[in-house]
Each structure stands twice: as C-alpha cells, then as structure tokens.
Design a protein around this motif. Structure first.
Motif, short mmCIF file in Angstrom:
data_model
loop_
_atom_site.label_atom_id
_atom_site.label_comp_id
_atom_site.label_asym_id
_atom_site.label_seq_id
_atom_site.Cartn_x
_atom_site.Cartn_y
_atom_site.Cartn_z
N TYR A 88 4.29 6.31 -13.49
CA TYR A 88 3.22 6.66 -12.54
C TYR A 88 3.58 7.98 -11.81
N TRP A 106 -10.03 0.82 -12.03
CA TRP A 106 -9.32 1.97 -11.48
C TRP A 106 -8.72 2.73 -12.66
N TYR A 136 -0.69 3.77 -4.72
CA TYR A 136 -1.34 2.58 -5.30
C TYR A 136 -1.37 1.47 -4.26
N SER A 137 -2.18 0.46 -4.54
CA SER A 137 -2.04 -0.83 -3.88
C SER A 137 -1.61 -1.80 -4.96
N MET A 138 -0.57 -2.57 -4.69
CA MET A 138 -0.15 -3.57 -5.66
C MET A 138 0.04 -4.90 -4.94
N TYR A 198 -1.64 -3.67 -10.19
CA TYR A 198 -1.43 -2.32 -9.65
C TYR A 198 -2.76 -1.59 -9.68
N TYR A 199 -3.20 -1.11 -8.51
CA TYR A 199 -4.48 -0.39 -8.40
C TYR A 199 -4.23 1.01 -7.83
N PRO A 200 -4.04 2.02 -8.71
CA PRO A 200 -3.85 3.38 -8.20
C PRO A 200 -5.20 4.08 -8.04
N MET A 248 -3.81 5.50 0.22
CA MET A 248 -4.15 4.08 0.21
C MET A 248 -4.05 3.47 1.61
N GLN A 286 -5.12 1.58 -13.63
CA GLN A 286 -4.87 0.18 -13.25
C GLN A 286 -4.00 -0.53 -14.30
N ASN A 315 0.88 -1.16 0.00
CA ASN A 315 0.00 0.00 0.00
C ASN A 315 0.91 1.21 0.00
N ARG A 344 -9.32 11.87 -6.47
CA ARG A 344 -9.27 10.42 -6.48
C ARG A 344 -10.61 9.81 -6.85
#
Ligand code: ZN
Length: 239
Positions: free
Chosen positions: A158, A121, A168-170, A194-196, A50, A124, A45, A205
């Motif tokens: 990014y 996302w 992001y969460s990856m 990858y979820y930004p 995030m 993403q 995270n 956001r």
C-alpha cells in the motif's frame, strides 16, 4: 491503543515482533471486553484523509452492548450460507479465490489477502485465514506470526503504490462475544477489511457521494484504451 512508543512508526515500518505484540494485544482486548460485551470492534483510521486527528499510529477499540448493523448483516448472511451449503461462507470464498488467483494480493501458509469481488473502494482488500477461525483469540502462535508477516507485506505494498504513507480505515470482524460466547458461532469466519480512500494518486481520492449515497456504490474502473475496440463498445465498458 498506541502501536509503538515512537510517534512516527506506522505498522509497515515496525518489526515483525512489534506487529506481533499489537496482534496479541488485539486478542487480549477481545477476550477482556468480549467477556461481557456482545461486540468488540477493533479499527484503525490511518491518515488525516480518513479523519485521523492523532498522528501517533494507533487503533481504537469500541465495545457495545448490541450488535452493530454490519455485524448483524454478516451474522445473518454467514448463518444462511452455512445452512444452505454446509461450509462457512468466507472459508469457501477464500478457497475459491486461492484457486483462481485473479484477485489474490498476498498469501502465506495461514493467510490470504484478496480484492473482494464486491469491492467499491479502489484498493479495498479482505484479509482472511485459511483455516476456520471464529475469533482473534483462537489464533495459534504460528498464525499470529504469519499474520504479522502478511500485514507487513500488504501495508508495505500500500505504501509503495503511490509512495506515501497509505491512508485507510481497517477493522476486524469475528464471531460476536458476551452472551454469544456459549452459542454456536460456527458460521463465522474471522477477517479484516481494509478500505483505502485513494483513487489515482496520493492526492486524488474517491468520494462516496451523489449516486453512491442515493442509489448504489459505483466502481471507478479505468480501462486502458484498446484500439481494437469500437468506440461504442469502449463506451459501454467505461464506468
Ligand atoms: Zn466483515
């Protein structure tokens, strides 16, 4: 797991050798924890947006004695695809995206990063190996080096997008471990999601709320106004 002794160095700012050390540790932990646990979830995270409460760049590794929902779903769909089409789902998908090049973000000899067509996302991506690889520990020396390189390129893109350390969460998904180590996991293909959360700027956001929680995910696509489109058609193209 901390990435670097310095508390202000994120992955894209680290050297390739330093990123490679992180990758080696990921593989090592998957082996160590995967010896007994069916699922080892590596995830990062990044950024307060995030929910990251410790600013020192790091990831987390959770091992569970069961397959979580995402893992179960991916196991089922990949198994079904291999049975029906004789080729691992994400291997076939990577080849198609590599040919079309429409959603390709970065690539090298061993890896490619695409915006998957199911992305919800705004930025993403999906990081995929070109060859069939079930787990992180199967990556060769060369593939680990080229992974460090493509991660640095992706994460730099990014950061440059809105000129901010991109949140992001990856996380990594690979074949289950523990009791599954002896089973045939040929339907699995290693990959990272990858979820930004950012939408239009460093401050705006996307929220997964309302219709998304109650019905289904929506894609916030903004079309450039095209004067040649009639107002009715323009409205029907806007989400
Ligand atoms: Zn996955």
């Amino acid at each position: 797991m901390c990435f670097h002794p310095w508390s202000d160095l994120t992955l894209p700012l680290m050297s390739l050798a330093e990123i490679r050390a992180v990758i080696d540790k990921w593989a090592e932990l998957t082996v160590e924890l995967g010896a007994s646990y069916p699922w080892v979830q590596i995830f990062e995270n990044k950024g307060a947006m995030m929910g990251c409460s410790n600013p020192h760049p790091h990831c987390q590794v959770w091992a569970s004695n069961f397959l979580p929902n995402e893992a179960r779903l991916e196991d089922r769909t990949q198994r079904q695809h291999l049975q029906e089409r004789g080729v691992p789902l994400l291997l076939e998908y990577a080849r198609l995206e590599a040919q079309r090049k429409e959603r390709l973000v970065v690539e090298n000899a061993d890896w490619l990063v695409v915006v998957p067509y199911w992305a919800v996302w705004p930025f993403q991506t999906l990081l995929l190996p070109r060859r069939h690889v079930c787990r992180l520990q199967e990556l060769s020396d060369g593939e680990r080096d080229s992974l460090a390189s493509i991660m640095k390129r992706l994460l730099t893109k990014y950061d440059n997008l809105f000129e901010v350390s991109f949140p992001y969460s990856m996380g990594w998904h690979g074949a289950p471990t523990g009791p599954h180590l002896g089973a045939d996991c040929g339907h699995w293909q290693l990959h990272a999601h990858y979820y930004p959360p950012l939408l239009r700027s460093a401050a705006v956001r996307k929220f997964m709320v309302g219709y998304e929680m109650l019905a289904q995910a929506q894609r916030d696509l903004t079309l450039r106004p095209l004067p040649e489109l009639s107002p009715g058609l323009r409205a029907s193209c806007s989400l």
